[in-house]
Scaffold this motif. Structure first.
Motif, short mmCIF file in Angstrom:
data_model
loop_
_atom_site.label_atom_id
_atom_site.label_comp_id
_atom_site.label_asym_id
_atom_site.label_seq_id
_atom_site.Cartn_x
_atom_site.Cartn_y
_atom_site.Cartn_z
N TYR A 68 0.85 -1.19 0.00
CA TYR A 68 0.00 0.00 0.00
C TYR A 68 0.88 1.24 0.00
O TYR A 68 2.07 1.17 0.30
N TYR A 69 0.27 2.39 -0.26
CA TYR A 69 1.02 3.64 -0.19
C TYR A 69 0.13 4.73 0.37
O TYR A 69 -1.09 4.59 0.43
N GLY A 70 0.77 5.80 0.82
CA GLY A 70 0.02 6.91 1.39
C GLY A 70 0.93 7.92 2.02
O GLY A 70 2.07 8.14 1.57
N TRP A 71 0.43 8.51 3.08
CA TRP A 71 1.12 9.61 3.77
C TRP A 71 1.41 9.22 5.21
O TRP A 71 0.64 8.47 5.82
N ILE A 79 4.71 15.93 6.92
CA ILE A 79 4.04 14.77 6.32
C ILE A 79 4.88 14.31 5.13
O ILE A 79 5.29 15.12 4.29
N HIS A 80 5.14 13.00 5.07
CA HIS A 80 5.99 12.42 4.03
C HIS A 80 5.26 11.28 3.32
O HIS A 80 4.33 10.69 3.86
N LYS A 81 5.74 10.95 2.15
CA LYS A 81 5.24 9.80 1.41
C LYS A 81 5.65 8.54 2.17
O LYS A 81 6.66 8.52 2.86
N VAL A 118 -0.36 7.31 9.98
CA VAL A 118 -0.35 6.97 8.56
C VAL A 118 -1.76 7.06 7.99
O VAL A 118 -2.74 6.82 8.69
N ALA A 119 -1.83 7.40 6.71
CA ALA A 119 -3.08 7.37 5.96
C ALA A 119 -2.81 6.60 4.68
O ALA A 119 -2.04 7.05 3.84
N MET A 120 -3.41 5.42 4.58
CA MET A 120 -3.25 4.60 3.38
C MET A 120 -4.21 5.13 2.32
O MET A 120 -5.40 5.26 2.57
N VAL A 121 -3.68 5.44 1.13
CA VAL A 121 -4.53 6.01 0.08
C VAL A 121 -4.60 5.16 -1.18
O VAL A 121 -5.41 5.42 -2.06
#
Length: 182
Positions: A68-71, A79-81, A118-121
């Motif tokens: 997964y990816y997000g912030w 805030i980073h990738k 974390v926020a998974m987007v």
């Protein structure tokens, strides 16, 4: 096909896990080794954070394993990738499911004992086994490069500004976020 969760559903789930009269469960690792990958030196990937078993055990049952990816944000920092693996790490034959986050940023020091939000987007790919360590390393680097590109898209950049990641983090158990005790 696995259900995809909206940002709000994901945040509500995470917040519900910490909603108790006594405040949150202590999710700090017991030692620095619990906070970094056991293979950090072996695969030359910078520090990553392993979420506690209690978090992994409370993930929705139908969330797919994979990348997964997000912030991400450490404490009240920038805030980073980020890229996150949820699964069994088949190359290492893990017997427990894990949730490991790599923040795509060079930190001056480790972030052991700090709060990681974390926020998974999005979802990149399913978890898969690798025949060699070199194949695994190549896939990790490829995932990181793909994430860097995807998170520069306007629809993902706007999610970086969500209230969840902008809310100041407190290390006290009495903080309330969106009506949930942290």
């Amino acid at each position: 096909m696995a259900k995809r969760y909206s940002l709000e559903e994901t945040l509500d789930f995470i917040l519900d896990q910490s909603d108790s009269e006594e405040g949150p469960e202590n999710t700090e690792p017991d030692s620095p080794e619990d906070f970094t990958t056991d293979t950090e030196d072996e695969i030359s990937i910078p520090i990553s954070a392993n979420f506690p078993e209690s978090v992994v055990d409370n993930l929705p049952a139908d969330i797919s394993t994979g990348i997964y990816y997000g912030w991400a944000r450490v404490d009240n920092g920038d805030i980073h990738k980020m890229v996150m693996s949820i699964g069994w790490n088949p190359y290492y034959k893990n017997t427990k499911k894990s949730m490991e986050t790599h923040v795509i940023h060079t930190f001056k020091e480790d972030f052991y004992g700090r709060i990681l939000s974390v926020a998974m987007v999005g979802y990149i790919r399913p978890e898969r086994g690798f025949k060699s360590l070199d194949e695994l390393i190549a896939a990790i680097h490829s995932d990181i490069e793909e994430v860097k590109i995807k998170l520069d898209l306007p629809e993902h950049l706007k999610l970086k500004e969500q209230h969840f990641l902008k809310t100041p983090v407190s290390t006290t158990a009495n903080q309330i976020l969106n009506g949930h005790r942290l």
